[in-house]
Design a protein around this motif. Structure first.
Motif, PDB file in Angstrom:
ATOM      1  N   SER A  37     110.808  76.401 156.166  1.00 28.29           N
ATOM      2  CA  SER A  37     109.768  77.135 156.890  1.00 28.29           C
ATOM      3  C   SER A  37     108.591  76.205 157.162  1.00 28.29           C
ATOM      4  O   SER A  37     108.313  75.309 156.355  1.00 28.29           O
ATOM      5  CB  SER A  37     109.289  78.325 156.057  1.00 28.29           C
ATOM      6  N   THR A  38     107.904  76.414 158.273  1.00 28.75           N
ATOM      7  CA  THR A  38     106.728  75.593 158.568  1.00 28.75           C
ATOM      8  C   THR A  38     105.597  76.471 159.098  1.00 28.75           C
ATOM      9  O   THR A  38     105.840  77.503 159.716  1.00 28.75           O
ATOM     10  CB  THR A  38     107.109  74.458 159.568  1.00 28.75           C
ATOM     11  N   ASP A  39     104.369  76.091 158.799  1.00 30.46           N
ATOM     12  CA  ASP A  39     103.183  76.846 159.227  1.00 30.46           C
ATOM     13  C   ASP A  39     102.088  75.890 159.660  1.00 30.46           C
ATOM     14  O   ASP A  39     101.909  74.835 159.043  1.00 30.46           O
ATOM     15  CB  ASP A  39     102.623  77.680 158.058  1.00 30.46           C
ATOM     16  N   MET A  40     101.334  76.307 160.676  1.00 28.71           N
ATOM     17  CA  MET A  40     100.181  75.514 161.109  1.00 28.71           C
ATOM     18  C   MET A  40      98.906  76.314 160.873  1.00 28.71           C
ATOM     19  O   MET A  40      98.795  77.463 161.296  1.00 28.71           O
ATOM     20  CB  MET A  40     100.303  75.190 162.603  1.00 28.71           C
ATOM     21  N   LEU A  41      97.985  75.687 160.178  1.00 32.35           N
ATOM     22  CA  LEU A  41      96.683  76.326 159.964  1.00 32.35           C
ATOM     23  C   LEU A  41      95.602  75.411 160.530  1.00 32.35           C
ATOM     24  O   LEU A  41      95.741  74.193 160.479  1.00 32.35           O
ATOM     25  CB  LEU A  41      96.424  76.531 158.463  1.00 32.35           C
ATOM     26  N   HIS A  42      94.541  76.011 161.056  1.00 30.91           N
ATOM     27  CA  HIS A  42      93.429  75.153 161.474  1.00 30.91           C
ATOM     28  C   HIS A  42      92.086  75.793 161.224  1.00 30.91           C
ATOM     29  O   HIS A  42      91.977  76.990 160.961  1.00 30.91           O
ATOM     30  CB  HIS A  42      93.607  74.610 162.891  1.00 30.91           C
ATOM     31  N   GLU A  43      91.104  74.901 161.258  1.00 26.39           N
ATOM     32  CA  GLU A  43      89.792  75.262 160.718  1.00 26.39           C
ATOM     33  C   GLU A  43      89.216  76.545 161.323  1.00 26.39           C
ATOM     34  O   GLU A  43      88.786  77.438 160.605  1.00 26.39           O
ATOM     35  CB  GLU A  43      88.819  74.090 160.918  1.00 26.39           C
ATOM     36  N   SER A  44      89.223  76.670 162.656  1.00 23.97           N
ATOM     37  CA  SER A  44      88.492  77.792 163.262  1.00 23.97           C
ATOM     38  C   SER A  44      89.139  79.140 162.990  1.00 23.97           C
ATOM     39  O   SER A  44      88.448  80.159 162.969  1.00 23.97           O
ATOM     40  CB  SER A  44      88.349  77.573 164.771  1.00 23.97           C
ATOM     41  N   THR A  45      90.448  79.188 162.768  1.00 26.55           N
ATOM     42  CA  THR A  45      91.075  80.502 162.581  1.00 26.55           C
ATOM     43  C   THR A  45      91.540  80.770 161.157  1.00 26.55           C
ATOM     44  O   THR A  45      91.847  81.916 160.821  1.00 26.55           O
ATOM     45  CB  THR A  45      92.303  80.679 163.507  1.00 26.55           C
ATOM     46  N   ASP A  46      91.642  79.758 160.325  1.00 24.19           N
ATOM     47  CA  ASP A  46      92.250  79.975 159.007  1.00 24.19           C
ATOM     48  C   ASP A  46      91.405  79.555 157.811  1.00 24.19           C
ATOM     49  O   ASP A  46      91.668  80.015 156.701  1.00 24.19           O
ATOM     50  CB  ASP A  46      93.588  79.223 158.920  1.00 24.19           C
ATOM     51  N   PHE A  47      90.458  78.657 158.013  1.00 19.23           N
ATOM     52  CA  PHE A  47      89.689  78.153 156.875  1.00 19.23           C
ATOM     53  C   PHE A  47      88.245  78.636 156.975  1.00 19.23           C
ATOM     54  O   PHE A  47      87.398  77.993 157.606  1.00 19.23           O
ATOM     55  CB  PHE A  47      89.733  76.609 156.838  1.00 19.23           C
ATOM     56  N   PRO A  48      87.950  79.782 156.358  1.00 19.28           N
ATOM     57  CA  PRO A  48      86.592  80.328 156.463  1.00 19.28           C
ATOM     58  C   PRO A  48      85.559  79.326 155.935  1.00 19.28           C
ATOM     59  O   PRO A  48      85.845  78.564 155.017  1.00 19.28           O
ATOM     60  CB  PRO A  48      86.641  81.564 155.555  1.00 19.28           C
ATOM     61  N   ARG A  49      84.372  79.350 156.532  1.00 20.54           N
ATOM     62  CA  ARG A  49      83.289  78.469 156.109  1.00 20.54           C
ATOM     63  C   ARG A  49      83.036  78.675 154.612  1.00 20.54           C
ATOM     64  O   ARG A  49      83.040  79.806 154.124  1.00 20.54           O
ATOM     65  CB  ARG A  49      82.028  78.850 156.891  1.00 20.54           C
ATOM     66  N   GLY A  50      82.832  77.570 153.906  1.00 20.49           N
ATOM     67  CA  GLY A  50      82.576  77.674 152.463  1.00 20.49           C
ATOM     68  C   GLY A  50      83.776  77.253 151.637  1.00 20.49           C
ATOM     69  O   GLY A  50      83.651  77.049 150.427  1.00 20.49           O
ATOM     70  N   MET A  51      84.946  77.128 152.270  1.00 24.86           N
ATOM     71  CA  MET A  51      86.122  76.637 151.524  1.00 24.86           C
ATOM     72  C   MET A  51      85.964  75.160 151.227  1.00 24.86           C
ATOM     73  O   MET A  51      85.493  74.401 152.072  1.00 24.86           O
ATOM     74  CB  MET A  51      87.403  76.791 152.373  1.00 24.86           C
ATOM     75  N   THR A  52      86.415  74.737 150.046  1.00 22.81           N
ATOM     76  CA  THR A  52      86.444  73.301 149.750  1.00 22.81           C
ATOM     77  C   THR A  52      87.724  72.702 150.341  1.00 22.81           C
ATOM     78  O   THR A  52      88.675  73.428 150.678  1.00 22.81           O
ATOM     79  CB  THR A  52      86.465  73.061 148.232  1.00 22.81           C
ATOM     80  N   ASP A  53      87.750  71.381 150.439  1.00 22.91           N
ATOM     81  CA  ASP A  53      88.968  70.733 150.931  1.00 22.91           C
ATOM     82  C   ASP A  53      90.138  71.001 149.982  1.00 22.91           C
ATOM     83  O   ASP A  53      91.285  71.181 150.422  1.00 22.91           O
ATOM     84  CB  ASP A  53      88.740  69.216 151.111  1.00 22.91           C
ATOM     85  N   TRP A  54      89.864  71.052 148.682  1.00 25.81           N
ATOM     86  CA  TRP A  54      90.915  71.363 147.701  1.00 25.81           C
ATOM     87  C   TRP A  54      91.513  72.747 148.008  1.00 25.81           C
ATOM     88  O   TRP A  54      92.738  72.933 148.004  1.00 25.81           O
ATOM     89  CB  TRP A  54      90.330  71.320 146.283  1.00 25.81           C
ATOM     90  N   GLN A  55      90.640  73.706 148.305  1.00 25.79           N
ATOM     91  CA  GLN A  55      91.131  75.064 148.622  1.00 25.79           C
ATOM     92  C   GLN A  55      91.906  75.064 149.949  1.00 25.79           C
ATOM     93  O   GLN A  55      92.893  75.807 150.091  1.00 25.79           O
ATOM     94  CB  GLN A  55      89.953  76.046 148.685  1.00 25.79           C
ATOM     95  N   ILE A  56      91.489  74.239 150.894  1.00 25.53           N
ATOM     96  CA  ILE A  56      92.217  74.144 152.172  1.00 25.53           C
ATOM     97  C   ILE A  56      93.638  73.622 151.919  1.00 25.53           C
ATOM     98  O   ILE A  56      94.619  74.140 152.467  1.00 25.53           O
ATOM     99  CB  ILE A  56      91.414  73.250 153.154  1.00 25.53           C
ATOM    100  N   GLY A  57      93.744  72.627 151.037  1.00 23.29           N
ATOM    101  CA  GLY A  57      95.068  72.109 150.679  1.00 23.29           C
ATOM    102  C   GLY A  57      95.892  73.159 149.957  1.00 23.29           C
ATOM    103  O   GLY A  57      97.086  73.361 150.248  1.00 23.29           O
ATOM    104  N   TRP A  58      95.257  73.850 149.020  1.00 29.38           N
ATOM    105  CA  TRP A  58      95.952  74.900 148.252  1.00 29.38           C
ATOM    106  C   TRP A  58      96.469  75.986 149.198  1.00 29.38           C
ATOM    107  O   TRP A  58      97.645  76.364 149.156  1.00 29.38           O
ATOM    108  CB  TRP A  58      95.002  75.509 147.204  1.00 29.38           C
TER     109      TRP A  58
END
Ligand code: ATP
Ligand code: TPS
Ligand code: MG
Ligand code: MG
Ligand code: MG
Length: 287
Positions: A37-58
Motif C-alpha cells: 500500500s502507498t499513501d501521499m501526505l503533504h503539508e497543506s492538507t495533512d500536517f496541521p500547524r504545530g506538528m513537529t517533524d518527528w510527528q510528521i514522520g510518525w
C-alpha cells in the motif's frame, strides 16, 4: 468539483476495479501473499500547524501501516520518499517514521529524497498475510453486523481546536494488533476509517455490494466528540469491519457494534440516508 474518489474511477477503468477497491493490493509470490500500500501526505492538507517533524514522520508511517493492518497482514517493511522544502527536516521525519515502524513491528527499510516546494511524503508499506486471514472490503454479507474499533472523531475534534485530542490527530496509532486478531477471528470484511466512518461505509458498501443500517446511539463517543464528528471526520485510523454475530467479543480488541449489513445498497443512520462526505481531496476543475 471532482474528488479523489471520482479520479479513482478513472484509474479503475484502466487497471481494473479489483485493484482499486481495497486498502492494499495483494500479490502472490510463491506461497506468500504480499500486501502493498502507498499513501501521499503533504503539508497543506495533512500536517496541521504545530506538528513537529518527528510527528510528521510518525503520521506518515502510521497511515500506511494502518492500511496494511486492515488486510489482516503482518507489516514487514516501509519505504519513505520525502519531498523536502527544507533539507534539515529529514532527520526528524526519519526518526518519527522509524519509531512508528519499530513500535508496530516493521522496518523502515528505504525511500527517496528530493526537493519539493511543499513538504510531501510518500510511504509505501509491505506486509505478509496467509490465505485464510487475508481480508478485503469485499466480504460483507447481509445479516452481518458492522463494527468499529476505538473511538472515532477524536482527530476531527482536535482539528476543530480540542487540545485533549491533539495526540490522536498527530500521533495516530494504526490498529496493527487489532487487525490481525480480527482477521484470525474470521471477520468477513475490513478496512480502515482514515477518511471517516461515513465515507468508509460507502466504500465498503460499493465493494461488497451491500448496504448498512447504523444507529447514532451506538457510535462510541469520547467526551466532547459529537456524533457528527464521529461519522464524518477522518484521521482516527480505527478499523471498520463486518462479521457474523457469533464472532464477538474478540479477546484483545476494543470494538463497538454500530449496526447491521443490509441488502439495500443504501447507507442509513436511524433510517436516514448518511451523507457521502468525509475527508477527501478536491479539485475545482471538471475532468
Ligand atoms: N493513482 C492510483 N493508481 C493506482 N491505484 C490507485 C491509485 N490511487 C489509489 N489506488 C488504489 O485504490 C485503492 C483505494 O485507494 P484509497 O487511497 O482510496 O485507499 P486508502 O489508501 O485506504 O485510503 P487513504 O487514502 O485514506 O489512506 C488502493 O488499493 C490504492 O492502491
Ligand atoms: C487537515 C487535516 N485533516 C485531516 C487529517 C487527518 N488525516 C491524516 S492522514 C488522513 C487520511 C489519509 O490521507 P489520504 O486520503 O491523503 O491518503 C487524514 C484524514 C489531518 N492530519 N489533517
Ligand atoms: Mg485505508
Ligand atoms: Mg491509505
Ligand atoms: Mg490513499
Amino acid at each position: 468539483m471532482v474528488d479523489d474518489r471520482d479520479l479513482l474511477k478513472v484509474v479503475s477503468g484502466i487497471i481494473g476495479e479489483e485493484r482499486t477497491s481495497d486498502d492494499c493490493c495483494m500479490i502472490k509470490v510463491g506461497d506468500d501473499n504480499i500486501i502493498l500500500s502507498t499513501d501521499m501526505l503533504h503539508e497543506s492538507t495533512d500536517f496541521p500547524r504545530g506538528m513537529t517533524d518527528w510527528q510528521i514522520g510518525w503520521m506518515s508511517a502510521a497511515v500506511t501501516l494502518s492500511d496494511v493492518a486492515s488486510c489482516g497482514a503482518v507489516p514487514l517493511a516501509l519505504l519513505l520518499a520525502a519531498g523536502l522544502d527544507e533539507p534539515e527536516r529529514i532527520s526528524g521525519i526519519t526518526a518519527g517514521a522509524k519509531d512508528c515502524c519499530e513500535r508496530f513491528g516493521a522496518e523502515l527499510a528505504g525511500g527517496d529524497i528530493d526537493f519539493h516546494s511543499e513538504l510531501t511524503i510518500v510511504t509505501t508499506g509491505i506486509g505478509r498475510v496467509e490465505d485464510e486471514y487475508y481480508k478485503t472490503r469485499r466480504g460483507a454479507k447481509p445479516g452481518d453486523i458492522v463494527c468499529v474499533t476505538g473511538t472515532p472523531g477524536c482527530a476531527g475534534a482536535a482539528l476543530e481546536g480540542s487540545e485533549r485530542y491533539w495526540k490522536n490527530l498527530v500521533e495516530p496509532l494504526p490498529a496493527v494488533r487489532e487487525g490481525r486478531l480480527l482477521a484470525v477471528a474470521g471477520v468477513s470484511s475490513m478496512m480502515d476509517v482514515s477518511d471517516g466512518i461515513a465515507l468508509s461505509l460507502y466504500d465498503l458498501s460499493g465493494s461488497s455490494c451491500v448496504g448498512f443500517e447504523i444507529s447514532m446511539d451506538n457510535l462510541p463517543l469520547s467526551p466532547g466528540v459529537s456524533p457528527e464528528m464521529a461519522l464524518y471526520s477522518g484521521g482516527d485510523f480505527g478499523l471498520l469491519f463486518t462479521c457474523g454475530r457469533d464472532i464477538l467479543p474478540v479477546t484483545g480488541v476494543d470494538c463497538t457494534v454500530i449496526g447491521v449489513v443490509t441488502d439495500s445498497g443504501e447507507v442509513l443512520c436511524d433510517g436516514v440516508l448518511v451523507e457521502r462526505r468525509g475527508y477527501s481531496h478536491r479539485w475545482m476543475e471538471e475532468i
